[in-house]
Design an enzyme around this catalytic site. Structure first.
Site, PDB file in Angstrom:
ATOM      1  N   VAL A 118     -16.358 -25.719 -20.965  1.00 32.23           N
ATOM      2  CA  VAL A 118     -15.595 -25.283 -19.799  1.00 32.23           C
ATOM      3  C   VAL A 118     -16.263 -24.061 -19.172  1.00 32.23           C
ATOM      4  CG1 VAL A 118     -13.421 -26.194 -20.685  1.00 32.23           C
ATOM      5  CG2 VAL A 118     -14.075 -23.843 -21.220  1.00 32.23           C
ATOM      6  N   THR A 122     -17.406 -14.815 -14.426  1.00 35.41           N
ATOM      7  CA  THR A 122     -17.247 -13.369 -14.584  1.00 35.41           C
ATOM      8  C   THR A 122     -15.804 -12.990 -14.260  1.00 35.41           C
ATOM      9  OG1 THR A 122     -19.536 -13.098 -13.900  1.00 35.41           O
ATOM     10  CG2 THR A 122     -18.151 -11.130 -13.832  1.00 35.41           C
ATOM     11  N   PHE A 193     -29.273 -25.232 -22.253  1.00 30.36           N
ATOM     12  CA  PHE A 193     -30.340 -24.588 -21.477  1.00 30.36           C
ATOM     13  C   PHE A 193     -30.754 -25.394 -20.252  1.00 30.36           C
ATOM     14  CE2 PHE A 193     -30.799 -22.992 -25.847  1.00 30.36           C
ATOM     15  CZ  PHE A 193     -30.749 -21.623 -25.609  1.00 30.36           C
ATOM     16  N   VAL A 253     -29.839 -13.884 -23.737  1.00 33.48           N
ATOM     17  CA  VAL A 253     -31.173 -13.280 -23.652  1.00 33.48           C
ATOM     18  C   VAL A 253     -32.124 -14.188 -22.877  1.00 33.48           C
ATOM     19  CG1 VAL A 253     -33.182 -12.631 -25.048  1.00 33.48           C
ATOM     20  CG2 VAL A 253     -30.908 -11.846 -25.698  1.00 33.48           C
ATOM     21  N   ARG A 291     -50.390 -14.785 -21.998  1.00 31.94           N
ATOM     22  CA  ARG A 291     -49.246 -14.050 -22.548  1.00 31.94           C
ATOM     23  C   ARG A 291     -48.144 -13.904 -21.503  1.00 31.94           C
ATOM     24  NH1 ARG A 291     -52.333  -8.771 -24.069  1.00 31.94           N
ATOM     25  NH2 ARG A 291     -53.072  -9.305 -21.978  1.00 31.94           N
ATOM     26  N   CYS A 307     -25.333 -19.135 -13.209  1.00 29.11           N
ATOM     27  CA  CYS A 307     -25.582 -18.562 -14.537  1.00 29.11           C
ATOM     28  C   CYS A 307     -26.266 -17.204 -14.561  1.00 29.11           C
ATOM     29  CB  CYS A 307     -26.409 -19.549 -15.357  1.00 29.11           C
ATOM     30  SG  CYS A 307     -25.533 -21.072 -15.682  1.00 29.11           S
ATOM     31  N   PHE A 308     -27.356 -17.033 -13.814  1.00 25.99           N
ATOM     32  CA  PHE A 308     -28.170 -15.839 -14.034  1.00 25.99           C
ATOM     33  C   PHE A 308     -27.370 -14.552 -13.877  1.00 25.99           C
ATOM     34  CE2 PHE A 308     -32.699 -17.693 -13.275  1.00 25.99           C
ATOM     35  CZ  PHE A 308     -32.639 -18.276 -14.523  1.00 25.99           C
TER      36      PHE A 308
HETATM   37  N1  LIG Z   1     -24.205 -25.190 -14.675  1.00 29.52           N
HETATM   38  C1  LIG Z   1     -25.271 -25.032 -15.439  1.00 29.52           C
HETATM   39  O1  LIG Z   1     -26.384 -25.321 -15.035  1.00 29.52           O
HETATM   40  C2  LIG Z   1     -25.133 -24.497 -16.840  1.00 29.52           C
HETATM   41  C3  LIG Z   1     -26.221 -24.606 -17.702  1.00 29.52           C
HETATM   42  C4  LIG Z   1     -26.097 -24.100 -19.001  1.00 29.52           C
HETATM   43  C5  LIG Z   1     -24.898 -23.550 -19.423  1.00 29.52           C
HETATM   44  N2  LIG Z   1     -23.845 -23.471 -18.565  1.00 29.52           N
HETATM   45  C6  LIG Z   1     -22.573 -22.933 -19.078  1.00 29.52           C
HETATM   46  O2  LIG Z   1     -21.756 -24.054 -19.444  1.00 29.52           O
HETATM   47  C7  LIG Z   1     -20.374 -23.802 -19.163  1.00 29.52           C
HETATM   48  C8  LIG Z   1     -19.832 -24.836 -18.226  1.00 29.52           C
HETATM   49  O3  LIG Z   1     -20.528 -24.729 -17.009  1.00 29.52           O
HETATM   50  P1  LIG Z   1     -20.384 -25.829 -15.874  1.00 29.52           P
HETATM   51  O4  LIG Z   1     -21.391 -25.454 -14.844  1.00 29.52           O
HETATM   52  O5  LIG Z   1     -20.397 -27.178 -16.461  1.00 29.52           O
HETATM   53  O6  LIG Z   1     -18.911 -25.504 -15.339  1.00 29.52           O
HETATM   54  P2  LIG Z   1     -18.046 -26.377 -14.311  1.00 29.52           P
HETATM   55  O7  LIG Z   1     -17.198 -25.416 -13.586  1.00 29.52           O
HETATM   56  O8  LIG Z   1     -18.950 -27.273 -13.536  1.00 29.52           O
HETATM   57  O9  LIG Z   1     -17.171 -27.304 -15.251  1.00 29.52           O
HETATM   58  C9  LIG Z   1     -16.209 -26.799 -16.126  1.00 29.52           C
HETATM   59  C10 LIG Z   1     -15.065 -27.799 -16.201  1.00 29.52           C
HETATM   60  O10 LIG Z   1     -14.154 -27.382 -17.231  1.00 29.52           O
HETATM   61  C11 LIG Z   1     -12.845 -27.785 -16.825  1.00 29.52           C
HETATM   62  N3  LIG Z   1     -11.855 -27.050 -17.608  1.00 29.52           N
HETATM   63  C12 LIG Z   1     -11.610 -25.717 -17.620  1.00 29.52           C
HETATM   64  N4  LIG Z   1     -10.632 -25.423 -18.501  1.00 29.52           N
HETATM   65  C13 LIG Z   1     -10.240 -26.596 -19.056  1.00 29.52           C
HETATM   66  C14 LIG Z   1      -9.269 -26.949 -20.029  1.00 29.52           C
HETATM   67  N5  LIG Z   1      -8.527 -26.013 -20.620  1.00 29.52           N
HETATM   68  N6  LIG Z   1      -9.122 -28.250 -20.360  1.00 29.52           N
HETATM   69  C15 LIG Z   1      -9.879 -29.202 -19.774  1.00 29.52           C
HETATM   70  N7  LIG Z   1     -10.829 -28.923 -18.839  1.00 29.52           N
HETATM   71  C16 LIG Z   1     -11.013 -27.637 -18.494  1.00 29.52           C
HETATM   72  C17 LIG Z   1     -12.818 -27.479 -15.346  1.00 29.52           C
HETATM   73  O11 LIG Z   1     -11.809 -28.216 -14.699  1.00 29.52           O
HETATM   74  C18 LIG Z   1     -14.241 -27.892 -14.932  1.00 29.52           C
HETATM   75  O12 LIG Z   1     -14.274 -29.236 -14.459  1.00 29.52           O
HETATM   76  C19 LIG Z   1     -20.337 -22.368 -18.614  1.00 29.52           C
HETATM   77  O13 LIG Z   1     -20.083 -21.487 -19.671  1.00 29.52           O
HETATM   78  C20 LIG Z   1     -21.749 -22.153 -18.086  1.00 29.52           C
HETATM   79  O14 LIG Z   1     -22.124 -20.797 -18.100  1.00 29.52           O
HETATM   80  C21 LIG Z   1     -23.931 -23.944 -17.292  1.00 29.52           C
HETATM   81  O1  LIG Z   2     -39.651 -18.406  -9.927  1.00 24.82           O
HETATM   82  C1  LIG Z   2     -38.472 -18.575  -9.612  1.00 24.82           C
HETATM   83  C2  LIG Z   2     -37.595 -19.449 -10.318  1.00 24.82           C
HETATM   84  C3  LIG Z   2     -36.279 -19.563  -9.896  1.00 24.82           C
HETATM   85  N1  LIG Z   2     -35.831 -18.856  -8.827  1.00 24.82           N
HETATM   86  C4  LIG Z   2     -34.406 -18.964  -8.428  1.00 24.82           C
HETATM   87  O2  LIG Z   2     -33.608 -18.693  -9.561  1.00 24.82           O
HETATM   88  C5  LIG Z   2     -32.370 -19.389  -9.468  1.00 24.82           C
HETATM   89  C6  LIG Z   2     -32.085 -20.150 -10.752  1.00 24.82           C
HETATM   90  O3  LIG Z   2     -33.020 -21.194 -10.891  1.00 24.82           O
HETATM   91  P1  LIG Z   2     -33.097 -22.107 -12.198  1.00 24.82           P
HETATM   92  O4  LIG Z   2     -33.223 -21.259 -13.368  1.00 24.82           O
HETATM   93  O5  LIG Z   2     -34.159 -23.097 -11.966  1.00 24.82           O
HETATM   94  O6  LIG Z   2     -31.704 -22.871 -12.136  1.00 24.82           O
HETATM   95  P2  LIG Z   2     -30.330 -22.775 -12.952  1.00 24.82           P
HETATM   96  O7  LIG Z   2     -29.688 -24.089 -12.817  1.00 24.82           O
HETATM   97  O8  LIG Z   2     -29.567 -21.578 -12.529  1.00 24.82           O
HETATM   98  O9  LIG Z   2     -30.774 -22.640 -14.495  1.00 24.82           O
HETATM   99  C7  LIG Z   2     -30.730 -21.403 -15.194  1.00 24.82           C
HETATM  100  O10 LIG Z   2     -29.432 -21.148 -15.685  1.00 24.82           O
HETATM  101  C8  LIG Z   2     -28.916 -22.196 -16.568  1.00 24.82           C
HETATM  102  C9  LIG Z   2     -27.476 -21.834 -16.890  1.00 24.82           C
HETATM  103  O11 LIG Z   2     -27.357 -20.948 -17.936  1.00 24.82           O
HETATM  104  C10 LIG Z   2     -29.809 -22.257 -17.797  1.00 24.82           C
HETATM  105  O12 LIG Z   2     -29.305 -23.240 -18.683  1.00 24.82           O
HETATM  106  C11 LIG Z   2     -31.236 -22.590 -17.353  1.00 24.82           C
HETATM  107  O13 LIG Z   2     -32.085 -22.630 -18.497  1.00 24.82           O
HETATM  108  C12 LIG Z   2     -31.708 -21.525 -16.377  1.00 24.82           C
HETATM  109  O14 LIG Z   2     -33.000 -21.856 -15.872  1.00 24.82           O
HETATM  110  C13 LIG Z   2     -32.490 -20.287  -8.238  1.00 24.82           C
HETATM  111  O15 LIG Z   2     -31.856 -19.672  -7.149  1.00 24.82           O
HETATM  112  C14 LIG Z   2     -33.987 -20.362  -7.993  1.00 24.82           C
HETATM  113  O16 LIG Z   2     -34.311 -20.585  -6.655  1.00 24.82           O
HETATM  114  C15 LIG Z   2     -36.677 -17.998  -8.131  1.00 24.82           C
HETATM  115  O17 LIG Z   2     -36.258 -17.351  -7.167  1.00 24.82           O
HETATM  116  N2  LIG Z   2     -37.972 -17.888  -8.540  1.00 24.82           N
END
Ligand SMILES: NC(=O)c1ccc[n+]([C@@H]2O[C@H](COP(=O)([O-])OP(=O)(O)OC[C@H]3O[C@@H](n4cnc5c(N)ncnc54)[C@H](O)[C@@H]3O)[C@@H](O)[C@H]2O)c1
Ligand SMILES: O=c1ccn([C@@H]2O[C@H](COP(=O)(O)OP(=O)(O)O[C@H]3O[C@H](CO)[C@@H](O)[C@H](O)[C@H]3O)[C@@H](O)[C@H]2O)c(=O)[nH]1
Length: 511
Positions: A118, A122, A193, A253, A291, A307-308
């Site tokens: 879920v 912030t 990730f 991290v 590196r 996320c970031f």
């Molecule tokens: N979006 C990404 O690229 C990404 C990548 C890696 C990690 N994450 C992390 O993964 C988590 C989920 O991110 P997301 O982007 O999938 O979020 P999202 O907002 O797209 O989806 C979350 C879903 O959880 C549901 N939800 C919330 N509370 C609930 C409950 N009590 N019971 C049932 N459903 C419930 C919401 O309705 C929503 O559909 C976050 O912690 C995020 O930081 C996101």
């Molecule tokens: O050299 C670069 C690389 C990326 N971006 C920007 O950075 C943001 C994030 O990009 P990216 O990291 O590719 O996408 P996210 O879907 O936000 O994925 C990040 O956030 C996720 C949620 O935590 C993690 O799972 C991923 O590993 C991590 O890459 C975007 O606005 C990009 O345009 C730049 O400006 N310069």
């Protein structure tokens, strides 16, 4: 609870054999993970479970969500999110071993392994406002599991959480366990990730899968069960197992390090503009040092996405809570530079356009925070696209914005902008266009905000011909051939490279 050392794969295998798999309560049982439920059908839950289902035909995967409309969309031809290749995988597995349901309780009761996926936005209120992650959704899922589990479960936190969140989840579950001896729980950390836009390939070929858990016999057995799920398609050497806290901290991290690289190169981009160095050349030359490496050194209008910023702030809050002020300030600098870069880009547009945008039409190409995603920040406070902030600054200067994005729906853009600029201003000054040529017609400038590939292929001579003169182009992604644009007649401004102006004699006359 934990040794602090990464757990070796041999220890995990031994734990699996010794505990006779999945006998978390210490009783003999030959039950294996046959049913997985994922709570949260969002950007992570949907694609992750689609890939698990496609790679593990012997496992039934159910994705549940409290948002019934989202579940309806997952069960329809129009999926609620756009990700390359997602459609095909969902359609292949749906109804076979992949199910989407709003019946959270039944799915939890039937599954042996539960992913919590879920949102963790912030906090926008109270203690830690603007920094700490809001764990109310995670807590609510933990309480639902405690109420309806009915038997032993492996609970996996996939959401990005602060260090020690697993302990809070465990506290809720163990309270239920004390009242009902049939229950037993192991809580694992398995952060995700994947990046949006490449979710499916990231999931199919992950750099690594990280699993953290208690370093007890039961904890190791639970880790082994989850390892066995991923082992269906991920080579064992890419599955890293650690203690719970290392796993939780690693996720924060990893994102902080990636965001820090972008802020670093963006800070360098300002130095380039002031000195005549070219950020593309600097990033390339510096990145060839093995590196340092070439990735995530693309200067831009600032990072966006869900996320970031959230996760760096999460880390800042953690440092502050631990009284590590210098560490908190260091990571906060990454977010501060990002905000500065957005403001700097907007200011550049205003300054280069004679310090006023009043009544000027600006064509904004791209609204998504990166290419190949339609994700902006639809639920206020969750998905940050730099376009939102640059647009806000331009609207304050009375610009009229004509926005084109190939994927982001118009109502999402309007909702996002209304959230930061007010709906009255947006109604007056924002126009969403269906194609870039319509957006650029009579515009004074084009602003590239997202690096969509199609923006490289546009007919810039045609765009130029339809614009007001002098016509400017602000390349916020440093992605276009600036010499070619100058030849056409554009005044080209970008990030980290010097401004390119047409020679008076080479500018095409008014059309
Ligand atoms: N979006 C990404 O690229 C990404 C990548 C890696 C990690 N994450 C992390 O993964 C988590 C989920 O991110 P997301 O982007 O999938 O979020 P999202 O907002 O797209 O989806 C979350 C879903 O959880 C549901 N939800 C919330 N509370 C609930 C409950 N009590 N019971 C049932 N459903 C419930 C919401 O309705 C929503 O559909 C976050 O912690 C995020 O930081 C996101
Ligand atoms: O050299 C670069 C690389 C990326 N971006 C920007 O950075 C943001 C994030 O990009 P990216 O990291 O590719 O996408 P996210 O879907 O936000 O994925 C990040 O956030 C996720 C949620 O935590 C993690 O799972 C991923 O590993 C991590 O890459 C975007 O606005 C990009 O345009 C730049 O400006 N310069």
């Amino acid at each position: 609870m934990s040794s602090g050392m990464p757990t070796s794969s041999c220890t995990i295998c031994a734990a699996r054999k010794k505990t006779n798999r999945w006998s978390l309560d210490g009783t003999d049982s030959d039950m294996v993970v046959k049913k997985i439920v994922c709570v949260g059908a969002g950007y992570v839950g949907g694609p992750t479970c689609a890939v698990i289902a496609s790679q593990c035909p012997d496992i039934q995967v159910t994705v549940v969500d409290m948002n019934a409309e989202k579940i309806r969309q997952w069960n329809s031809d129009e999926l609620p999110i756009y990700e390359p290749d997602l459609d095909g995988i969902v359609k292949k597995c749906r109804g076979r071993n992949l199910f989407f349901s709003a019946d959270v309780v039944t799915a939890i009761r039937e599954a042996q392994l539960i992913f919590i996926s879920v949102n963790t936005p912030t906090k926008t209120y109270g203690l830690g406002e603007g920094r700490a992650p809001d764990l109310k959704y995670v807590e609510s899922v933990a309480r639902t599991i405690a109420e309806c589990a009915g038997g032993p479960k492996i609970v996996v936190e996939k959401s990005t959480v602060p260090v020690k969140a697993a302990q809070s989840i465990a506290q809720i579950l163990y309270a239920a366990q004390r009242d009902n001896p049939r229950l037993s729980f192991q809580v694992l950390s398995n952060p995700e990730f994947l990046a949006e836009g490449t979710a499916i390939s990231d999931l199919l070929k992950p750099d690594r899968v990280l699993i953290g858990g208690d370093q007890t016999a039961q904890g190791l057995a639970a880790i082994a069960e989850l390892v066995s799920v991923y082992e269906h398609w991920v080579p064992r050497e890419r599955i890293i197992t650690t203690n719970t806290w290392s796993s939780e901290l690693t996720k924060l991290v990893a994102n902080a390090l990636l965001a820090q690289r972008i802020s670093s190169i963006n800070a360098v981009s300002a130095i380039c503009e002031a000195t005549g160095a070219d950020v593309r050349e600097v990033a390339h030359a510096a990145g060839t040092d093995s590196r340092i490496g070439p990735k995530f050194l693309q200067a831009s209008v600032g990072f966006g996405g869900s996320c970031f910023q959230k996760d760096v702030l999460n880390l800042v809050y953690l440092c502050e809570s631990l009284n590590l002020k210098e560490a908190a300030d260091y990571w906060m600098g990454v977010v501060n530079i990002n905000n500065w870069q957005r403001r700097r880009f907007a200011d550049k547009i205003i300054c280069e356009m004679f310090n006023t945008l009043s009544e000027k039409r600006i064509a904004m190409f791209g609204f998504a925070f990166k290419k190949n995603t339609a994700d902006t920040r639809y639920e206020p406070g969750s998905r940050e696209s730099s376009s939102i902030y640059v647009a806000k600054h331009l609207l304050e200067e009375s610009a009229h914005l004509c926005i084109y994005d190939p994927k982001v729906p118009a109502d999402h853009m309007i909702a996002e902008l209304s959230n930061v600029s007010g709906s009255a201003r947006v109604a007056k000054q924002v126009f969403v266009c269906n194609d870039p040529y319509a957006a650029a017609k009579n515009a004074h400038a084009i602003v590239i905000m997202t690096e969509w590939d199609e923006f490289k292929e546009l007919d810039y001579a045609r765009l130029y011909a339809s614009m007001m003169k002098p016509a400017s182009l602000f390349d916020g992604r440093v992605m276009l051939d600036h010499n070619k644009l100058v030849d056409i007649g554009f005044y080209v401004h970008s990030i980290g490279v010097k401004c390119s102006r047409p020679q008076a004699h080479s500018v095409r006359g008014p059309n």
